[in-house]
Scaffold this active site. Structure first.
Site: not given
Ligand code: GLA
Length: 388
Positions: A174, A281
């Site tokens: 990020e 994710e």
């Molecule tokens: C982001 C992070 C993850 C997690 C998600 C929410 O995407 O990369 O590690 O913390 O947020 O759970």
């Protein structure tokens, strides 16, 4: 019991028993998937995906003690990401005080269960996700040299410890800004070093773990402004000698708002740039959240009182979700040369972070419900691999 039977039965009879058992226990087939002999294999994500890409999941760091989760995890998935324990704030909460205990247990558990591991994440390039000590040096803001030295120490320690166990690293998480006009997120990281911390993080990770797949991970990469920035970052890193292998598309989607065309453009661009992709994710939020950040947050009060699916997810919503998972996987399946992994974020609906973020609500974003049972979305994903 079925396992005992199946060992000595001819395949046809065994298959009939299996069929019968799924009729008697319609909600139990997952239980049968584990440890069965080859002649009976109940469909699972990890078997049905073939060798297109790996199927993974982000799971609770306490998985070694969560026996009730083991069967679903090991019967369906090939690779796991520890949800929190490897993040900077967990693993080095104070300078030099490494807390490896939870991670060690997680890694041991994964190895015992033949699960590959994603190391997540070495840098989370947000000030509020980096413990304060990183940014202070003798009461003053940390110098560029000191910040980079701390980064190297962190990477040497973490990657050095788990290099033999981890097969992919989320090296930086990020770092890109969400606005249209700014490239990198404003943070002490970028203000102190510009892009350099990202370049160095990749180089130092590579030194310690030359064989792992090294990933830059972010969300909303497919949004118009961020798509261009994502590609700019990949090119810039390469120009500066950062050994980046893959882009992580987090894939935290919202029902009815998935930008399939933009995702496809991003995947095509990655193919052209010869960079791999991981969907890192994945989930589809059924209680959409984006209004939370709109218009200075003026909807938050009202939203924080809503919990529309607390008594269960309506069938039409489950159906739409299944269709949208189908559409996504049909898209992913066009890129087996680009995508190396698709990981869901959390094992089943009851464990999803979207039950709490950005407000408490009962969410249903994954392929398995709160009891670990398959939802229509599970069938969609399996079917996407069967379609010609
Ligand atoms: C982001 C992070 C993850 C997690 C998600 C929410 O995407 O990369 O590690 O913390 O947020 O759970």
């Amino acid at each position: 019991m079925l396992r005992m039977f199946s060992r000595n039965l001819c395949p046809t009879l065994a298959t009939s028993i299996l069929a019968l058992s799924t009729m008697i226990l319609p909600t139990q087939p997952i239980l049968l998937a584990q440890n069965l002999d080859n002649e009976i294999s109940v469909e699972s994500l990890k078997s049905a995906v073939g060798n297109r890409y790996k199927i993974g999941v982000g799971v609770s760091d306490n998985i070694p003690t969560r026996k009730h989760d083991w069967q679903l995890l090991t019967s369906q998935f090939q690779i796991v990401t520890p949800e929190n324990s490897m993040k900077p704030q967990s693993i080095q909460p104070r300078e030099g005080e490494f807390q490896f205990d939870t991670c060690d247990k997680f890694v041991e558990f994964a190895k015992e269960n033949n699960l590959d591991i994603v190391g997540h994440c070495l840098v989370w390039a947000k000030d509020d996700r980096t413990p304060d000590w990183w940014f202070v040096e003798g009461g003053m803001p940390t110098s560029r040299e000191k910040l980079l030295e701390r980064l190297k120490t962190h990477i040497d320690a973490v990657v050095g410890r788990y290099a033999n166990d981890v097969s992919m690293w989320d090296v930086v998480n990020e770092a890109l800004d969400d606005s249209n006009d700014q490239y990198l997120r404003d943070s002490i990281w970028t203000r102190t070093t510009g892009e350099e911390f990202i370049v160095k993080a990749f180089q130092w990770t590579k030194e310690k773990d030359p064989d792992a797949i090294l990933i830059y991970n972010d969300y909303n990469n497919e949004y118009p402004g961020k798509l261009a920035k994502t590609l700019r970052l990949v090119k810039a890193l390469r120009m500066q000698g950062a050994p980046i292998d893959a882009l992580g598309i987090q894939g935290h989607f919202e029902l009815d708002a998935i930008k399939y065309d933009a995702l496809e453009s991003l995947l095509i661009a990655c193919r052209t740039e010869n960079i791999k992709v991981v969907i890192s994710e994945l989930d589809i939020d059924v209680v959409p959240r984006s209004r939370w950040w709109a218009e200075g947050g003026k909807y938050r009060d009202e939203m924080s009182k809503t919990d529309p699916y607390k008594d269960g997810c309506p069938e039409d919503v489950l159906k739409r979700q299944a269709e949208q998972y189908a559409h996504l996987f049909e898209l992913f399946n066009k890129f087996p040369d680009v995508i190396v992994r698709v990981s869901f974020w959390n094992l089943h609906d009851g464990e999803s972070w979207l039950n709490y973020f950005p407000w408490n609500r009962t969410n249903h974003p994954l392929l398995f419900d709160r009891n670990g049972q398959r939802k229509p979305a599970f069938e969609s994903v399996i079917n996407s691999w069967k379609a010609k």
